[in-house]
Design an enzyme around this catalytic site. Structure first.
Site: not given
Length: 366
Positions: A86, A88, A113, A211, A230
């Site tokens: 995935q 973001h 994150e 990642h 994804r």
């Protein structure tokens, strides 16, 4: 305010009491009932509408009490099976994707994150250097056939390869291949960095960095979002074209992916990512220390206790307050608590105290 976290039973989570999420939930909430056959994947702490925390004393949701959303989302993750390959989206992409497909991209925020390992933790993070990818292609002939001779020859023209770094890659490949039979995402192992973290080590993932978390337990903090693009290792919707459009195609070594905190003193270190949304403070107080005073800024924070017992003393609108912290305690630290909170030795404390605090990234402004 003491809080109850929101537990997510995703199928990739660890089962029963083996899950750190389940252990924390049992310690945090006396009404939590453990099912030894259930998977416990995530515990959310914050105001995101997909899993808002509950104020223990009143039963109200945290967002209603605060009358606003926090800029960050705090989590504990327990991973038994690989999460999806995935990325973001950045803020602009998130706004567009949410507007176009709100059923998939449920909010309009970006999602940088930070993951801090609680147990030995394994993840795929970013692309390897081109030289290492060439080594894998040469070592495993089916990859050469898949990529095609012309592309392989083009890679070799700029080759400057080091020795092949196996890093137990084939064991990981066999595990993931068994969990996701026939999923093309398994091949990403040969192109991405396999990173192994010891407890206390961290990785930071900015927008559009590819990642996948593979195994272990961690504390995770991110911008207040649940947006994920994804492309493999998942039964969920794979938005391959969007991922290819978004992902950063840049190769760096695995060593570059470990994110280092900076130390304030012998007790406190801070993980400061390059975004305003959040920072994470790690407080580790030796048993022999009677009292420790932590300097903070006037921003709402969430504290999660991992080990030990301490009496937390802080200022609130109602005056000075004391809360006994034990493993699993989740506490919202209000703006009024600044400029310091105090960790006092508790009578029944017989071990070192450890906690993580998620807060707005005021360290970046210093």
């Amino acid at each position: 305010m003491e809080l109850t976290g929101w537990v997510k039973p995703y199928e990739w989570g660890k089962v029963g009491i083996s899950s750190a999420v389940a252990q924390m939930a049992m310690a945090n909430d006396p009404d939590f009932v453990l099912n030894e056959n259930e998977t416990y994947a995530e515990m959310w702490m914050g105001t995101h509408f997909c899993g808002v925390s509950i104020v223990k004393e009143t039963g109200e949701t945290l967002d209603r009490v605060l009358k606003k959303d926090l800029p960050y989302l705090f989590k504990v993750l327990s991973i038994n099976k690989a999460l999806s390959i995935q990325v973001h989206p950045n803020k602009c992409e998130a706004e567009r994707l949410h507007k176009e497909r709100p059923e998939i991209y449920k909010d309009d925020n970006h999602k940088p994150e930070l993951a801090i390992a609680l147990t030995p933790f394994v993840a795929l993070v970013g692309f390897q250097p081109v030289e290492d990818i060439i080594d894998y292609i040469d070592e495993f002939q089916p990859l050469s056939k898949l990529i095609g001779k012309e592309a392989v020859d083009a890679l070799h023209q700029t080759r400057n390869a080091e020795e092949l770094k196996r890093n137990e890659l084939l064991d990981v490949f066999n595990t993931i291949s068994a969990d996701f039979p026939g999923d093309v995402g398994v091949l990403s192992l040969f192109f991405m960095n396999l990173v192994r973290l010891r407890p206390g080590q961290a990785i930071y993932l900015g927008a559009n960095e590819i990642h996948a978390y593979l195994s272990g337990d961690c504390v995770e903090c991110m911008a207040c979002s649940d947006n994920v693009i994804r492309a493999g290792l998942t039964p969920k919707y794979k938005d391959v074209n969007q991922l290819i459009s978004s992902v950063i195609f840049e190769g760096k070594s695995a060593q570059c992916k470990v994110f280092m905190p900076y130390r304030i003193d012998d007790t406190v270190q801070v993980f400061v990512p390059p975004v305003d949304d959040f920072a994470v403070i790690h407080v580790s107080i030796k048993y022999i220390v009677d009292t420790y005073k932590l300097q903070i800024q006037p921003f709402g924070s969430i504290l999660l206790t991992l080990t030990g017992v301490r009496n937390l003393k802080l200022n609130t609108k109602e005056g000075r307050k004391q809360i006994t912290l034990t493993r699993g305690s989740i506490v919202y630290i209000p703006v009024e608590a600044a400029p310091e909170i105090e960790f006092e030795h508790a009578e029944d404390c017989n071990e070192d105290f450890s906690a993580y605090i998620a807060t707005f990234n005021y360290f970046r402004k210093a």
